[in-house]
Enzyme design. Structure first.
Site, PDB file in Angstrom:
ATOM      1  N   GLU B  58      67.749  53.661 -33.170  1.00 55.01           N
ATOM      2  CA  GLU B  58      68.545  52.834 -32.267  1.00 55.01           C
ATOM      3  C   GLU B  58      69.996  52.780 -32.716  1.00 55.01           C
ATOM      4  O   GLU B  58      70.913  52.872 -31.897  1.00 55.01           O
ATOM      5  CB  GLU B  58      67.958  51.415 -32.203  1.00 55.01           C
ATOM      6  CG  GLU B  58      66.735  51.288 -31.320  1.00 55.01           C
ATOM      7  CD  GLU B  58      65.451  51.822 -31.952  1.00 55.01           C
ATOM      8  OE1 GLU B  58      65.476  52.212 -33.137  1.00 55.01           O
ATOM      9  OE2 GLU B  58      64.413  51.850 -31.253  1.00 55.01           O
ATOM     10  N   HIS B 127      57.104  43.736 -29.434  1.00 55.87           N
ATOM     11  CA  HIS B 127      57.601  44.388 -28.219  1.00 55.87           C
ATOM     12  C   HIS B 127      57.795  43.401 -27.075  1.00 55.87           C
ATOM     13  O   HIS B 127      58.066  43.813 -25.958  1.00 55.87           O
ATOM     14  CB  HIS B 127      56.607  45.461 -27.735  1.00 55.87           C
ATOM     15  CG  HIS B 127      56.349  46.535 -28.728  1.00 55.87           C
ATOM     16  ND1 HIS B 127      55.614  46.339 -29.862  1.00 55.87           N
ATOM     17  CD2 HIS B 127      56.756  47.829 -28.761  1.00 55.87           C
ATOM     18  CE1 HIS B 127      55.545  47.470 -30.549  1.00 55.87           C
ATOM     19  NE2 HIS B 127      56.239  48.388 -29.902  1.00 55.87           N
TER      20      HIS B 127
END
Lengths: 495, 323
Positions: B58, B127
């Site tokens: 990321e 998540h």
């Protein structure tokens, strides 16, 4: 929520200590920057000491009469923030003194170094295969965040527990203050109540746990006061405003006992007190309410009484004393006639607005020989000619002093007239008798130098004064009203 | 009719066709079609230069997007979920959000970060969190939360048109939402809140994935004679504070529904804003319905229990009616 320690100030370069003479505030009081909160005695005398921040007094640490060195903590204030509803995080941010700030620095340092090591390990994991690297970087961040929270909680735990105990004691002080005079009411309801002059203490809240809602205030506005006749009479006697009484009878009707309860809390007058002290309490209630609620404005006007004097002398010539008309009657009649022309002043302020009155029933302030004051109304004053008015005045004064007034006369009249003529004062600055919206005063008629044309001549003059409720009228109207009274006095034959 | 997912895809396709500076970069956005299938088919349609699969880092691909934006491009960076965007938070905060300021206004960073947020798909705590408030806390960053199909399109285009870095938070449960989509329309101003249902008795302020719950709650309340106004905040930073004030001053009661956690969350900011602007108009304590303060559980019944529910919103609204 920050706490501020209020110390014995140095009130001079050579001051080493001071004696706390008195507190001007109590625990839980809200104070504003500049308020005098204590009196301190120094070599130079007693000095009012101001506070230099807004806040709530959370602790008074020194008893009056104690001499303490400059710099000694006298009181604690809570400044800014809201009541502590809870918890450590809030308290942790609060205390900004000493060890607290030190430990919070060390917290931010340690967390900074940790986050660096996180990004390092993350960038290392970039080169690894995709599926593995995600789980690695995630697990790294997990374990690191755990250790961060641990070290953080350790290093702050001391300062947190410190400030927690502080905030708890502060909250206790506030709760004590709140219990004294605290109505649970929503902001919108409070705003409407303020705008309409509704006393929130008289309302029954329909919200959760009795919270007063906007709708409750709206209903209060619509509902007229319902009280038993006995309650109404008692309220009159005690100077209690029925709109501020909460009725305990079915459907909220006010009973005598409700009035008595309010009267007894409003003024320290036991029920079995003497008539004099009861009357004093009633005056205290009415006058305190007047000065508390009514925004007075004042006007004065001095009038030449030459023609009025001649008029009365001519009228009274050859009549026995009991048939003579005194100046007081002329003053009262002039006022009644002027009031006809200015009906705005003939009103009662009730439930947040001025309610016009139909008839003109002037109240007459009568001081009683045993002390005290009553202001009975003379019904339809403006319809009485001078002789009838004189007779009515003599009658009402006599009965007032005998304690034989009728209840109907004790109902508040149009406006009250006070004359301290017998006492020799020049000007009366009246205090309006609620729920009236004006009061007229007459000073002592006296001979004074008066300019007529270009010559100064001695003339009998009197100073009229008006106190009026600025919520209802403005000075312009008040001035016209006074001028109207003056014109009647200057041409008495026309009145 | 189109789905939320198709609306985002449509907007990205339109932007890339109209502006050669626009490209999409992220994990699995190309061959796989995106973790939530938002970019499915775009690689074939627009080619690998515009749809760029990035390594699983990321910080890496977010930084690449920021660099491209500084270099004059208009990148869309897709981060799989906001939970993983934390790994890129250094890039987003210390570079994207601050460079304009630190360069004295010389370097703007016109990058768009799209990321999934929210729970409800049983994909467990790592998540499922709603971390929008972390990003909405940052000056220099703008944050959008589409709640309708049209907004899903309009906000992508609006974000690309903005000279500053913009985060778009897409709730995972909305991707299959169907609704009207006008692909020709000029995009609606993304920075203004929208009243999705008019009402006079209280304001339900919400955004993103909780809008549907609020509309359901408002319908249930209407059956009881309570007219709730539903305010879709749309932009989380800057908040449309005048719109919050206007609605609260009209209804006098506020319930905020936010899938984030309560403590230090967006709901706190929204309520504070209402207090600051409209304290004297309030006829009730402001309330909030938030996610339980736990990591989102995996087990279905526990996950459901942790999240804001229509019944809770209705209950909070009824409480608010009592002050």
């Amino acid at each position: 929520m920050a706490e501020l320690v209020f110390e014995m100030p140095s009130l001079g370069a050579d001051m080493e200590a001071g004696t706390l003479v008195a507190w001007r505030v109590a625990l839980g009081d809200a104070v504003r920057r500049g308020d005098v909160i204590a009196e301190v005695e120094t070599e130079k005398g007693v000095i009012d000491v101001e506070v230099f921040a807004d806040g709530v007094v959370s602790a008074l640490l020194v008893e009056p009469g104690t001499k303490v060195p400059v710099g000694t903590a006298l009181a604690k204030l809570e400044t800014g923030g809201t009541a502590g509803s809870g918890a450590a995080p809030e308290a942790g941010s609060g205390s900004s003194v000493g060890s607290g700030s030190g430990s919070s620095e060390s917290v931010s340092e340690s967390s900074a170094s940790v986050s660096e090591s996180v990004s390092e390990s993350v960038s290392e994991s970039v080169s690894e295969s995709e599926s593995v690297s995600e789980s690695v970087s995630e697990s790294v961040s997990e374990s690191v965040s755990e250790s961060v929270s641990e070290s953080v909680s350790e290093s702050v735990s001391e300062s947190v527990s410190e400030s927690v105990s502080e905030s708890v004691s502060g909250a206790g002080a506030r709760a004590g203050a709140g219990a004294r005079d605290f109505v649970r009411v929503t902001p919108a309801a409070r705003a409407l109540a303020d705008a309409r002059g509704v006393d929130l203490r008289g309302l029954v809240g329909t919200g959760r746990e009795g919270v007063i809602l906007l709708a409750d205030v709206e209903r209060a506005r619509e509902r007229p006061v319902e009280a038993t006749p006995a309650a109404r009479q008692h309220a009159r006697e005690r100077g209690v405003d029925l709109t501020q009484v909460r009725g305990s009878r079915p459907h909220g009707v006010i009973g005598r006992e409700d009035v008595a309860r309010v009267a007894s809390t409003a003024a320290p007058s036991p029920v079995d007190a003497s008539p004099e002290s009861r009357m004093r309490a009633a005056i205290a209630n009415a006058m305190a309410r007047s000065k508390r609620e009514i925004p007075h404005y004042y006007l004065t006007h001095t009038v030449d009484l030459s023609r009025a004097t001649v008029f009365l002398e001519t009228r009274n010539a050859g009549k026995p004393p009991e048939a003579r008309v005194l100046l007081a009657a002329l003053l009262l009649r002039s006022t009644a006639l002027a009031l006809r022309k200015h009906p705005e002043l003939n009103a009662h302020w009730t439930e947040g607005q001025a309610a016009p009155r139909e008839s003109i029933d002037l109240g007459l302030a009568i001081s009683l020989r045993g002390g005290g004051l009553v202001a009975p109304a003379i019904p339809r004053t403006d319809t009485l000619d001078l002789d009838a008015l004189m007779a009515a005045m003599v009658d009402v004064v006599e009965r007032a002093r005998r304690g034989a007034l009728r209840a109907s006369e004790m109902a508040p009249g149009s406006l009250t007239v006070t004359s301290l003529g017998e006492r020799g004062v020049d000007v009366v600055v009246p205090v309006i008798l609620p729920p009236q919206v004006a009061m007229v005063g007459f000073g002592t008629p006296a001979r004074r130098p008066w300019v007529v044309g270009d010559v100064v001549v001695p003339r009998p003059v009197i100073t009229l004064s008006l106190a009026a409720d600025h919520r209802v009228t403005d000075g312009h109207l008040g001035a016209r009203f006074l001028a109207r009274i003056a014109s009647y006095l200057e041409s008495p034959e026309t009145s | 009719m189109a789905t939320f997912r198709e609306a985002i895809r449509s907007a990205m396709r339109q932007a890339m066709r109209e502006d050669p500076r626009v490209f999409l970069i992220g994990e699995d956005v190309g061959h796989y079609g995106g973790a939530f299938a938002v970019s499915r088919g775009l690689l074939e349609e627009l080619g690998p230069e515009r749809i760029r699969d990035a390594p699983l880092s990321e910080a890496g691909f977010t930084g690449a997007g920021i660099g491209a934006a500084i270099g004059g491009m208009r990148p869309i960076v897709e981060v799989m979920t906001v939970n993983f965007a934390l790994l890129a938070l250094d890039q987003i905060l210390n570079n994207a959000a601050t460079l304009l300021h630190m360069s004295g206004g010389q370097v703007s960073v016109p990058v768009v970060f799209r990321m999934t947020t929210g729970a409800g798909k049983q994909i467990a705590a790592q998540h499922s969190h709603s971390l929008e408030c972390y990003f909405a806390h940052i000056p220099g960053l703008k944050c959008l939360a589409p709640a309708t199909v049209q907004d899903a399109r309009d906000m992508v285009l609006g974000a690309l048109a903005d000279p500053d870095p913009v985060c778009i938070f897409e709730h995972a449960l909305l991707y299959n939402l169907e609704g009207a989509l006008d692909e020709e329309a000029a995009p609606a101003d993304p920075w203004r809140a929208a009243v999705r249902r008019e009402g006079r008795d209280l304001t339900l302020a919400t955004y993103g994935g909780s809008l549907g719950k609020c509309l359901d709650a408002a319908a249930a309340l209407a059956a009881d004679g309570v007219e709730a106004e539903v305010l879709d905040l749309r932009s989380l930073r800057p908040l449309d504070r005048p719109a919050i004030a206007a609605s609260v001053e009209k209804t006098r009661r506020l319930v905020v529904v936010d899938e984030g956690w309560r403590t230090g969350g967006l709901s706190a900011e929204i309520i504070t804003s209402a207090l600051e602007s409209s304290f004297y108009a309030l006829d009730a304590v402001p309330r909030r319905v938030c996610t339980a303060e736990v990591p989102i559980p995996y087990a279905k019944h526990m996950e459901e229990h942790a999240l804001p529910k229509v019944a809770e919103i209705v209950a909070a609204a009824k409480e608010a009616l009592r002050g």
